[in-house]
Motif scaffolding. Structure first.
Motif, PDB file in Angstrom:
ATOM      1  N   MET A   7       0.807  -1.195   0.000  1.00 59.17           N
ATOM      2  CA  MET A   7       0.000   0.000   0.000  1.00 59.17           C
ATOM      3  C   MET A   7       0.846   1.253   0.000  1.00 59.17           C
ATOM      4  O   MET A   7       0.322   2.306  -0.280  1.00 59.17           O
ATOM      5  CB  MET A   7      -0.918   0.018   1.213  1.00 59.17           C
ATOM      6  N   GLY A   8       2.060   1.166   0.386  1.00 56.80           N
ATOM      7  CA  GLY A   8       2.915   2.345   0.398  1.00 56.80           C
ATOM      8  C   GLY A   8       2.703   3.207   1.627  1.00 56.80           C
ATOM      9  O   GLY A   8       1.856   2.926   2.466  1.00 56.80           O
ATOM     10  N   ASP A   9       3.472   4.270   1.716  1.00 57.73           N
ATOM     11  CA  ASP A   9       3.428   5.148   2.884  1.00 57.73           C
ATOM     12  C   ASP A   9       2.088   5.846   3.069  1.00 57.73           C
ATOM     13  O   ASP A   9       1.649   6.079   4.182  1.00 57.73           O
ATOM     14  CB  ASP A   9       4.539   6.201   2.806  1.00 57.73           C
ATOM     15  N   GLU A  10       1.457   6.217   1.992  1.00 55.94           N
ATOM     16  CA  GLU A  10       0.198   6.954   2.082  1.00 55.94           C
ATOM     17  C   GLU A  10      -1.003   6.111   1.683  1.00 55.94           C
ATOM     18  O   GLU A  10      -2.069   6.644   1.435  1.00 55.94           O
ATOM     19  CB  GLU A  10       0.268   8.210   1.203  1.00 55.94           C
ATOM     20  N   ASN A  18      -0.995   2.313   8.277  1.00 53.80           N
ATOM     21  CA  ASN A  18      -1.417   3.544   7.600  1.00 53.80           C
ATOM     22  C   ASN A  18      -2.647   4.171   8.244  1.00 53.80           C
ATOM     23  O   ASN A  18      -2.679   5.368   8.513  1.00 53.80           O
ATOM     24  CB  ASN A  18      -1.707   3.292   6.119  1.00 53.80           C
ATOM     25  N   TYR A  19      -3.670   3.362   8.474  1.00 56.07           N
ATOM     26  CA  TYR A  19      -4.899   3.936   9.030  1.00 56.07           C
ATOM     27  C   TYR A  19      -4.727   4.317  10.494  1.00 56.07           C
ATOM     28  O   TYR A  19      -5.279   5.313  10.953  1.00 56.07           O
ATOM     29  CB  TYR A  19      -6.093   3.000   8.829  1.00 56.07           C
ATOM     30  N   SER A  20      -3.918   3.561  11.222  1.00 56.25           N
ATOM     31  CA  SER A  20      -3.631   3.910  12.618  1.00 56.25           C
ATOM     32  C   SER A  20      -2.976   5.290  12.684  1.00 56.25           C
ATOM     33  O   SER A  20      -3.337   6.125  13.513  1.00 56.25           O
ATOM     34  CB  SER A  20      -2.691   2.880  13.243  1.00 56.25           C
ATOM     35  N   SER A  21      -2.016   5.521  11.812  1.00 59.36           N
ATOM     36  CA  SER A  21      -1.337   6.823  11.763  1.00 59.36           C
ATOM     37  C   SER A  21      -2.307   7.929  11.378  1.00 59.36           C
ATOM     38  O   SER A  21      -2.276   9.025  11.931  1.00 59.36           O
ATOM     39  CB  SER A  21      -0.175   6.781  10.776  1.00 59.36           C
ATOM     40  N   TYR A  22      -3.161   7.638  10.421  1.00 61.66           N
ATOM     41  CA  TYR A  22      -4.183   8.594   9.982  1.00 61.66           C
ATOM     42  C   TYR A  22      -5.067   9.005  11.159  1.00 61.66           C
ATOM     43  O   TYR A  22      -5.349  10.182  11.372  1.00 61.66           O
ATOM     44  CB  TYR A  22      -4.993   7.943   8.859  1.00 61.66           C
ATOM     45  N   LEU A  23      -5.491   8.020  11.961  1.00 60.04           N
ATOM     46  CA  LEU A  23      -6.326   8.310  13.129  1.00 60.04           C
ATOM     47  C   LEU A  23      -5.559   9.104  14.185  1.00 60.04           C
ATOM     48  O   LEU A  23      -6.085  10.045  14.775  1.00 60.04           O
ATOM     49  CB  LEU A  23      -6.847   7.011  13.743  1.00 60.04           C
ATOM     50  N   ALA A  24      -4.314   8.731  14.411  1.00 61.30           N
ATOM     51  CA  ALA A  24      -3.494   9.431  15.403  1.00 61.30           C
ATOM     52  C   ALA A  24      -3.245  10.881  14.986  1.00 61.30           C
ATOM     53  O   ALA A  24      -3.223  11.776  15.827  1.00 61.30           O
ATOM     54  CB  ALA A  24      -2.172   8.704  15.593  1.00 61.30           C
ATOM     55  N   GLN A  25      -3.088  11.124  13.698  1.00 58.60           N
ATOM     56  CA  GLN A  25      -2.897  12.491  13.210  1.00 58.60           C
ATOM     57  C   GLN A  25      -4.141  13.341  13.457  1.00 58.60           C
ATOM     58  O   GLN A  25      -4.060  14.557  13.503  1.00 58.60           O
ATOM     59  CB  GLN A  25      -2.538  12.486  11.728  1.00 58.60           C
ATOM     60  N   ARG A  26      -5.282  12.691  13.625  1.00 59.54           N
ATOM     61  CA  ARG A  26      -6.524  13.406  13.931  1.00 59.54           C
ATOM     62  C   ARG A  26      -6.781  13.482  15.432  1.00 59.54           C
ATOM     63  O   ARG A  26      -7.843  13.863  15.865  1.00 59.54           O
ATOM     64  CB  ARG A  26      -7.691  12.749  13.201  1.00 59.54           C
ATOM     65  N   MET A  70       4.827  -6.565   9.321  1.00 60.72           N
ATOM     66  CA  MET A  70       3.895  -5.436   9.218  1.00 60.72           C
ATOM     67  C   MET A  70       4.080  -4.466  10.376  1.00 60.72           C
ATOM     68  O   MET A  70       4.063  -3.251  10.193  1.00 60.72           O
ATOM     69  CB  MET A  70       2.442  -5.928   9.169  1.00 60.72           C
ATOM     70  N   ILE A  71       4.278  -4.992  11.575  1.00 62.60           N
ATOM     71  CA  ILE A  71       4.490  -4.123  12.735  1.00 62.60           C
ATOM     72  C   ILE A  71       5.806  -3.357  12.591  1.00 62.60           C
ATOM     73  O   ILE A  71       5.873  -2.172  12.908  1.00 62.60           O
ATOM     74  CB  ILE A  71       4.436  -4.928  14.053  1.00 62.60           C
ATOM     75  N   GLU A  72       6.839  -4.014  12.090  1.00 61.27           N
ATOM     76  CA  GLU A  72       8.113  -3.316  11.844  1.00 61.27           C
ATOM     77  C   GLU A  72       7.909  -2.163  10.866  1.00 61.27           C
ATOM     78  O   GLU A  72       8.409  -1.057  11.077  1.00 61.27           O
ATOM     79  CB  GLU A  72       9.159  -4.285  11.300  1.00 61.27           C
ATOM     80  N   LEU A  73       7.178  -2.417   9.782  1.00 66.93           N
ATOM     81  CA  LEU A  73       6.885  -1.362   8.795  1.00 66.93           C
ATOM     82  C   LEU A  73       6.065  -0.242   9.425  1.00 66.93           C
ATOM     83  O   LEU A  73       6.321   0.941   9.189  1.00 66.93           O
ATOM     84  CB  LEU A  73       6.136  -1.941   7.590  1.00 66.93           C
ATOM     85  N   ALA A  74       5.086  -0.612  10.233  1.00 68.94           N
ATOM     86  CA  ALA A  74       4.230   0.381  10.893  1.00 68.94           C
ATOM     87  C   ALA A  74       5.049   1.270  11.830  1.00 68.94           C
ATOM     88  O   ALA A  74       4.884   2.491  11.838  1.00 68.94           O
ATOM     89  CB  ALA A  74       3.114  -0.316  11.661  1.00 68.94           C
ATOM     90  N   LEU A  75       5.932   0.666  12.592  1.00 71.00           N
ATOM     91  CA  LEU A  75       6.766   1.439  13.516  1.00 71.00           C
ATOM     92  C   LEU A  75       7.669   2.411  12.767  1.00 71.00           C
ATOM     93  O   LEU A  75       7.828   3.562  13.163  1.00 71.00           O
ATOM     94  CB  LEU A  75       7.605   0.492  14.383  1.00 71.00           C
ATOM     95  N   ARG A  76       8.251   1.944  11.676  1.00 72.70           N
ATOM     96  CA  ARG A  76       9.115   2.820  10.874  1.00 72.70           C
ATOM     97  C   ARG A  76       8.337   3.978  10.257  1.00 72.70           C
ATOM     98  O   ARG A  76       8.792   5.106  10.245  1.00 72.70           O
ATOM     99  CB  ARG A  76       9.803   2.031   9.763  1.00 72.70           C
ATOM    100  N   ALA A  77       7.151   3.680   9.761  1.00 70.04           N
ATOM    101  CA  ALA A  77       6.368   4.686   9.037  1.00 70.04           C
ATOM    102  C   ALA A  77       5.670   5.690   9.955  1.00 70.04           C
ATOM    103  O   ALA A  77       5.322   6.778   9.520  1.00 70.04           O
ATOM    104  CB  ALA A  77       5.330   4.006   8.157  1.00 70.04           C
ATOM    105  N   SER A  78       5.476   5.333  11.201  1.00 69.96           N
ATOM    106  CA  SER A  78       4.652   6.176  12.072  1.00 69.96           C
ATOM    107  C   SER A  78       5.453   7.057  13.015  1.00 69.96           C
ATOM    108  O   SER A  78       4.904   7.566  13.986  1.00 69.96           O
ATOM    109  CB  SER A  78       3.723   5.302  12.904  1.00 69.96           C
TER     110      SER A  78
END
Length: 108
Positions: free
Chosen positions: A1-4, A38-46, A59-67
């Motif tokens: 899905m990529g970063d965004e 991605n969606y977790s970060s989106y929610l946290a940004q709100r 997936m968790i490793e990617l999430a930690l890096r991206a967030s």
């Protein structure tokens, strides 16, 4: 899905799920099977506080890096909900959050 995220997720899924959730800074949201976060970060940004978990360590490793920018509002965990419930997880933030939203299925 990529970063965004991908176009379908950005244009269809996010708006509709966000409309249903109506997240605000007082919310505590549990993201089950969060994938790359991605969606977790989106929610946290709100402004919402998010506990997000996924069975896949990758997936968790990617999430930690991206967030990194919204990481203070997100707790990422590598786990399987069924395992946590079966083994008893009263001290787990993921289960406490889940039980809060689903009282009929609270953990032992």
């Amino acid at each position: 899905m990529g970063d965004e995220s991908n176009e379908f997720h950005r244009e269809v899924v996010r708006p509709k799920v966000t409309e249903l959730l109506s997240p605000n800074p007082a919310d505590y949201i549990l993201d089950i099977a969060c994938g790359n976060g991605n969606y977790s970060s989106y929610l946290a940004q709100r402004g919402a506080s998010v506990v997000a978990f996924d069975y896949s360590k990758k997936m968790i490793e990617l999430a930690l890096r991206a967030s990194s920018s919204s990481s203070t509002a997100i707790t990422f965990m590598n786990c399987l909900l069924a395992y946590l419930i079966r083994e008893g997880c009263e001290s787990s933030p993921a289960c406490r959050g889940w039980a809060r939203f689903s009282p009929q299925a609270s953990p032992r």
